[in-house]
Design a protein around this motif. Structure first.
Motif, PDB file in Angstrom:
ATOM      1  N   LEU A  70       0.744  -1.212  -0.142  1.00  0.00           N
ATOM      2  CA  LEU A  70      -0.107   0.142  -0.120  1.00  0.00           C
ATOM      3  C   LEU A  70       0.822   1.278  -0.075  1.00  0.00           C
ATOM      4  N   ALA A  71       2.069   1.293   0.615  1.00  0.00           N
ATOM      5  CA  ALA A  71       2.728   2.391   0.822  1.00  0.00           C
ATOM      6  C   ALA A  71       3.283   2.687  -0.735  1.00  0.00           C
TER       7      ALA A  71
ATOM      8  N   ALA B   7       2.196   1.748  -3.458  1.00  0.00           N
ATOM      9  CA  ALA B   7       1.153   2.203  -4.272  1.00  0.00           C
ATOM     10  C   ALA B   7       0.899   3.671  -4.080  1.00  0.00           C
ATOM     11  N   LEU B   8       0.790   3.964  -2.950  1.00  0.00           N
ATOM     12  CA  LEU B   8       0.725   5.317  -2.551  1.00  0.00           C
ATOM     13  C   LEU B   8       1.661   6.340  -3.474  1.00  0.00           C
ATOM     14  N   VAL B   9       2.821   6.044  -3.295  1.00  0.00           N
ATOM     15  CA  VAL B   9       3.931   6.639  -3.641  1.00  0.00           C
ATOM     16  C   VAL B   9       3.804   6.831  -5.120  1.00  0.00           C
ATOM     17  N   ILE B  10       3.624   5.561  -5.901  1.00  0.00           N
ATOM     18  CA  ILE B  10       3.332   5.669  -7.343  1.00  0.00           C
ATOM     19  C   ILE B  10       2.109   6.515  -7.638  1.00  0.00           C
ATOM     20  N   PHE B  11       0.919   6.596  -6.999  1.00  0.00           N
ATOM     21  CA  PHE B  11      -0.255   7.329  -7.220  1.00  0.00           C
ATOM     22  C   PHE B  11       0.412   8.887  -7.072  1.00  0.00           C
ATOM     23  N   PHE B  12       1.084   9.109  -5.967  1.00  0.00           N
ATOM     24  CA  PHE B  12       1.660  10.529  -5.990  1.00  0.00           C
ATOM     25  C   PHE B  12       2.174  10.819  -6.969  1.00  0.00           C
TER      26      PHE B  12
END
Length: 51
Positions: free
Chosen positions: A8-9, A11-16
């Protein structure tokens, strides 16, 4: 559970990065400057202590 949090971390970095590349670049630049200043301060401290 640890593995899920890690995924999840990431994925959040990639999304950002995908949604705000300029903001992500600015954040990494700021983080690099903070780490560089911290390392420089630590080196200065130990140089002063052992001089």
């Amino acid at each position: 559970m640890k593995k899920i949090v890690g995924i999840l971390a990431i994925a959040l970095v990639i999304f950002f990065i995908v949604t705000s590349p300029t903001g992500a670049a600015g954040f990494l630049s700021s983080l690099g400057n903070i780490l560089s200043n911290a390392a420089s301060s630590i080196i200065t401290f130990f140089t002063s202590v052992f001089s």
